[in-house]
Design an enzyme around this catalytic site. Structure first.
Site, mmCIF file in Angstrom:
data_model
loop_
_atom_site.group_PDB
_atom_site.id
_atom_site.type_symbol
_atom_site.label_atom_id
_atom_site.label_comp_id
_atom_site.label_asym_id
_atom_site.label_seq_id
_atom_site.Cartn_x
_atom_site.Cartn_y
_atom_site.Cartn_z
ATOM 1 N N HIS A 186 0.870 -1.195 0.000
ATOM 2 C CA HIS A 186 0.000 0.000 0.000
ATOM 3 C C HIS A 186 0.898 1.234 0.000
ATOM 4 C CE1 HIS A 186 -3.822 2.139 1.437
ATOM 5 N NE2 HIS A 186 -2.917 3.084 1.228
ATOM 6 N N HIS A 228 1.559 5.395 -1.617
ATOM 7 C CA HIS A 228 1.207 6.596 -2.402
ATOM 8 C C HIS A 228 2.500 7.192 -2.939
ATOM 9 C CE1 HIS A 228 -2.947 6.773 -0.791
ATOM 10 N NE2 HIS A 228 -2.386 6.214 0.254
ATOM 11 N N LYS A 263 -9.355 -0.229 -6.200
ATOM 12 C CA LYS A 263 -9.390 0.440 -4.894
ATOM 13 C C LYS A 263 -10.724 1.126 -4.651
ATOM 14 C CE LYS A 263 -7.951 2.107 -1.011
ATOM 15 N NZ LYS A 263 -6.810 2.837 -0.518
ATOM 16 N N HIS A 299 -10.457 1.250 1.475
ATOM 17 C CA HIS A 299 -10.185 2.209 2.540
ATOM 18 C C HIS A 299 -11.334 2.016 3.527
ATOM 19 C CE1 HIS A 299 -8.637 6.014 4.283
ATOM 20 N NE2 HIS A 299 -9.846 5.968 4.821
ATOM 21 N N HIS A 345 -4.678 -0.569 5.795
ATOM 22 C CA HIS A 345 -4.229 0.162 6.989
ATOM 23 C C HIS A 345 -5.157 -0.036 8.190
ATOM 24 C CE1 HIS A 345 -6.938 2.869 4.933
ATOM 25 N NE2 HIS A 345 -6.021 3.318 4.107
ATOM 26 N N ASP A 400 1.477 2.603 3.620
ATOM 27 C CA ASP A 400 0.597 3.766 3.473
ATOM 28 C C ASP A 400 1.414 5.052 3.516
ATOM 29 O OD1 ASP A 400 -1.695 5.150 2.917
ATOM 30 O OD2 ASP A 400 -2.448 5.160 4.969
HETATM 31 O O1 DOR Z 1 -3.626 9.670 5.694
HETATM 32 C C1 DOR Z 1 -3.902 9.325 4.575
HETATM 33 N N1 DOR Z 1 -3.320 9.882 3.495
HETATM 34 N N2 DOR Z 1 -4.842 8.389 4.389
HETATM 35 C C2 DOR Z 1 -5.303 8.075 3.168
HETATM 36 O O2 DOR Z 1 -6.151 7.227 3.087
HETATM 37 C C3 DOR Z 1 -4.828 8.791 1.982
HETATM 38 C C4 DOR Z 1 -3.499 9.331 2.201
HETATM 39 C C5 DOR Z 1 -3.097 10.343 1.151
HETATM 40 O O3 DOR Z 1 -3.301 10.082 -0.031
HETATM 41 O O4 DOR Z 1 -2.552 11.374 1.520
HETATM 42 ZN ZN ZN Z 2 -3.344 5.072 1.642
#
Ligand code: DOR
Ligand code: ZN
Length: 356
Positions: free
Chosen positions: A16, A18, A102, A139, A177, A250
């Site tokens: 997971h 970003h 997702k 999520h 998460h 995450d």
């Molecule tokens: O804290 C988070 N940031 N939770 C999420 O689900 C998305 C993520 C983000 O993309 O910044």
């Molecule tokens: Zn995330």
């Protein structure tokens, strides 16, 4: 008994992640690529990554930013909306372009405005995914004026996930998460179709850390950190070796200017310290022999992918390590997740070197 001070494990994957786009992508990607074999890439860009051409194009932008000799493999996901057609999903699975779809409940988190308003709207998509064996990554938070922010995971299970699973009992679901005891208990009570990712920060912090000595924006993410009993439940699940629990960082970079802001952005960037903190947790819980299951094998098995064949080695530091440095982006920065005590573990072998 002699203490373990060095451990070699198969190269980990991040289930997971970003990565963002543009300058942020370019800056953060090498930190993942030097350590991890693969990562599940979250699609919540602005606008989100919803269609085959958008996924192909995003994957190419990631590959273009990879340091030249890195073999890191991005595993792409599709952002599910009320309008996603089963045909679009089929088009992305014929050649394994996507590893998962997702589901963001609308309004639950960063860039979830295009998320699903009512799971009944995506039933045709879920039907096909169940048939094809494509996992649904969720999520797991229901947000709404009547839901307390610390109860969102529990509300999601009751209102959304359990009804959905009643209708699609064979759909593979990744509860992303996981942050609560209720969530851990739910996964434990489900069959092998349900798995969960766990982040390094949720293994270490509670909601107290968000308010310690004043508001701490760098401890703020969604789902929000919960009580100590929840953290204990998450830790127990992670170190248990149970194949349904695996690592998902995450890691979610935001510029310091948007974190130290009103409203402050949700998300914690943790890749440079993630493995050291996870090793520390497993050492504290006398579970270093299960570190490899959590970091490197459970996730691959759930996604039915081969286990990485190369390895990394972590060592217990013999002297206090220096603080990780924030990353510079233009005149701004991305803050690296850290606690006040120095890091105790360090990756000593298996780092993929960057050649320029
Ligand atoms: O804290 C988070 N940031 N939770 C999420 O689900 C998305 C993520 C983000 O993309 O910044
Ligand atoms: Zn995330």
């Amino acid at each position: 008994m002699k203490k373990t001070t060095e451990i070699t494990i198969r190269r980990p994957d991040d289930w997971h992640l970003h990565l963002r786009d543009g300058d942020v992508l370019k800056t953060v990607l090498p930190y993942t690529a030097e350590l991890f074999g693969r990562a599940i890439i979250m699609p919540n860009l602005k606008p989100p990554v919803r269609t085959r051409p958008e996924i192909l194009s995003y994957r190419q932008r990631i590959v273009d930013c990879l340091p030249s000799n890195h073999t890191f493999q991005p595993l792409m996901t599709m952002y599910l909306t009320d309008e996603t057609s089963p045909e679009e999903i089929r088009r992305c699975t014929n050649d394994d372009l996507i590893a998962a779809v997702k589901l963001y409940p609308v309004g639950a988190t960063t860039n979830s405005e295009f998320g699903v308003t009512n799971s009944k709207k995506v039933y045709p998509a879920l039907e096909l995914m169940q048939e094809l064996g494509i996992p649904l990554s969720v999520h797991g938070e229901s947000s709404g004026p009547d839901v307390d922010i610390f109860e969102r995971e529990a509300a999601f299970i009751e209102r959304d996930l359990e009804p959905l699973r009643q209708d699609f009992p064979e759909l593979k679901v990744i509860f992303e998460h996981l942050t609560s005891k209720v969530g851990v208990d739910y996964v434990l009570s489900s069959g092998k179709e349900v798995a969960a990712t766990i982040t390094p920060h949720h293994l270490l912090i509670t909601r107290n850390d968000i308010f310690a000595g004043g508001l701490q924006p760098h401890m703020y993410c969604l789902p929000i950190a919960k009580r100590e009993e929840d953290r204990q439940a998450i830790r127990k699940a992670a170190v248990s070796g149970d194949p349904r629990f695996f690592f998902g960082s995450d890691s979610a970079p935001h510029l310091v200017s948007s974190k130290e802001n009103a409203p402050g952005a949700a998300g914690i960037f943790n890749i440079p310290t993630a493995l050291a903190y996870v090793a520390q947790v497993f050492e504290e819980d006398s579970a270093l022999d299960r570190l490899e299951s959590f970091l490197s094998t459970n996730g691959a098995r759930f996604y039915q992918l081969p286990i990485n064949s190369d390895t990394i080695t972590l060592q217990k530091a013999t002297q206090p390590l220096s603080e990780p440095k924030d990353l510079s982006i233009g005149s701004d920065r991305v803050r690296v997740f850290r606690l006040s005590d120095p890091l105790q573990w360090i990756v000593t072998e298996g780092l993929k070197k960057t050649s320029v």
